[in-house]
Enzyme design. Structure first.
Site, PDB file in Angstrom:
ATOM      1  N   GLY A  90       6.197   8.675   5.169  1.00  0.00           N
ATOM      2  CA  GLY A  90       7.224   7.947   5.845  1.00  0.00           C
ATOM      3  C   GLY A  90       7.436   6.808   5.012  1.00  0.00           C
ATOM      4  O   GLY A  90       7.612   6.848   3.687  1.00  0.00           O
ATOM      5  N   TYR A  94       1.796  -1.389   7.353  1.00  0.00           N
ATOM      6  CA  TYR A  94       0.623  -2.243   6.604  1.00  0.00           C
ATOM      7  C   TYR A  94      -0.726  -2.378   7.160  1.00  0.00           C
ATOM      8  O   TYR A  94      -1.274  -1.698   8.019  1.00  0.00           O
ATOM      9  CB  TYR A  94       0.631  -4.055   7.474  1.00  0.00           C
ATOM     10  CG  TYR A  94      -0.034  -4.976   8.220  1.00  0.00           C
ATOM     11  CD1 TYR A  94       0.065  -5.751   6.680  1.00  0.00           C
ATOM     12  CD2 TYR A  94      -1.227  -4.342   8.967  1.00  0.00           C
ATOM     13  CE1 TYR A  94      -1.828  -6.669   6.954  1.00  0.00           C
ATOM     14  CE2 TYR A  94      -2.127  -5.143   8.767  1.00  0.00           C
ATOM     15  CZ  TYR A  94      -2.432  -6.552   7.843  1.00  0.00           C
ATOM     16  OH  TYR A  94      -3.646  -7.920   7.805  1.00  0.00           O
ATOM     17  N   CYS A 191       7.341   0.679   9.260  1.00  0.00           N
ATOM     18  CA  CYS A 191       7.613   2.436   9.571  1.00  0.00           C
ATOM     19  C   CYS A 191       9.635   2.675   9.106  1.00  0.00           C
ATOM     20  O   CYS A 191      10.104   3.139   9.654  1.00  0.00           O
ATOM     21  CB  CYS A 191       7.662   2.869  10.102  1.00  0.00           C
ATOM     22  SG  CYS A 191       5.785   2.967  10.222  1.00  0.00           S
TER      23      CYS A 191
END
Length: 232
Positions: A90, A94, A191
Site C-alpha cells: 500500500g 494516517y 493511499c
C-alpha cells in the site's frame, strides 16, 4: 493446525514500538516453522490479533510515493506527528487517536494459504461490523479497504488496509476510522488515491463519539466467524 488466536489490546502505543513488537511475534512464528521443516518437528505456530491506538503518525508502504505526504519534516513536528517508511503493501496512510487499528499476526498455514482471500476476509469483517451500525459499506474495485457510496461522486474511505506476508505469516493490517480527527488526512493523498474523501464512523452516524469497545467486540465476533477461529 492451530486455529487459536491470542487477542491483545495494547491501548495507546507508539507506532515504532508496536512495529517492533509485531516483528518480534512474527519472528517467533517464523522460527517455529523453520525448526519444524529443518528438524521434522511438529511445533505449534501461534496466532495473534493486536488492537492498538497510535499517537499521530503517517506511514508509507514499500510501494508508496513519498510525494503523497504533503508536509515537511518541520510541519510534521508542528502537528505532533511522526513518519515512517514501513514494510507493508500500500501507499501512505494516517493513524491517530480515535482510530481502531488491528494487526492480525497469523500463520495462514493454520487457516488457508491465500493472501487474496485473507484481505477479502478482513474487508468482510469491517463490512459486517459497519452493517450493525446501519451503514452499507463496500469494496471498491482495485482499491483495497472499505468504502461508502462506491461508484458515486461521494465515495469515501472509512477503513484502510495494508499487510505484509512472508512464509504465509501476516503482519500489519487495518485502520478503521471510528472517532478520528479527519483533518489529519488533509496532509496526505490517502493511499495515493486523489479526489476521494475519507470518513469516520462517528461522522457517518452524526454523533460526537462511538463506543470503541463495542466496535472491537463486533470486529472480533465477525473475525472469529470468518476465520473459524478460537480466541485466547
Amino acid at each position: 493446525m492451530n486455529k487459536t488466536i491470542e487477542i491483545q489490546d495494547l491501548g495507546l502505543k507508539d507506532y515504532k514500538q508496536t512495529w517492533d513488537y509485531q516483528e518480534q511475534l512474527f519472528k517467533g512464528i517464523v522460527d517455529a516453522k523453520i525448526k519444524n521443516r529443518k528438524d521434522n518437528t511438529q511445533l505449534k505456530t501461534n496466532n495473534y490479533f493486536l488492537f492498538v491506538e497510535h499517537p499521530h503518525v503517517y506511514t508509507l508502504g514499500k510501494s508508496g510515493d513519498l510525494s503523497n505526504l504533503l508536509l515537511s519534516e518541520q510541519q510534521l513536528t508542528d502537528r505532533g506527528a511522526s513518519f515512517y517508511k514501513i514494510n507493508r503493501g500500500g501507499d501512505i496512510t494516517y493513524h491517530g487517536p480515535g482510530q481502531i487499528v488491528g494487526y492480525p499476526i497469523l500463520d495462514l498455514d493454520n487457516f488457508f494459504t491465500d493472501i487474496h482471500k485473507y484481505l477479502r476476509f478482513l474487508e468482510e469483517m469491517i463490512i459486517l461490523t459497519l452493517s450493525e451500525y446501519g451503514l452499507k459499506a463496500e469494496r471498491s474495485t482495485g482499491e483495497t479497504g472499505v468504502w461508502l457510496d462506491v461508484g458515486t461522486p461521494f465515495a469515501r474511505k472509512i477503513c484502510a488496509m495494508g499487510v505484509r506476508a512472508s512464509r504465509w505469516i501476516t503482519m500489519h493490517g487495518f485502520a478503521l476510522n471510528v472517532n478520528t480527527n479527519l483533518g489529519y488526512f488533509d496532509h496526505i493523498i490517502p493511499c495515493g488515491i486523489r479526489g476521494k474523501a475519507v470518513t469516520s464512523l462517528n461522522v457517518e452516524l452524526g454523533v460526537d463519539k462511538v463506543d470503541e469497545t463495542k466496535v472491537k467486540e463486533k470486529l472480533l465476533k465477525h473475525f472469529k466467524a470468518l476465520f473459524e477461529a478460537d480466541f485466547l
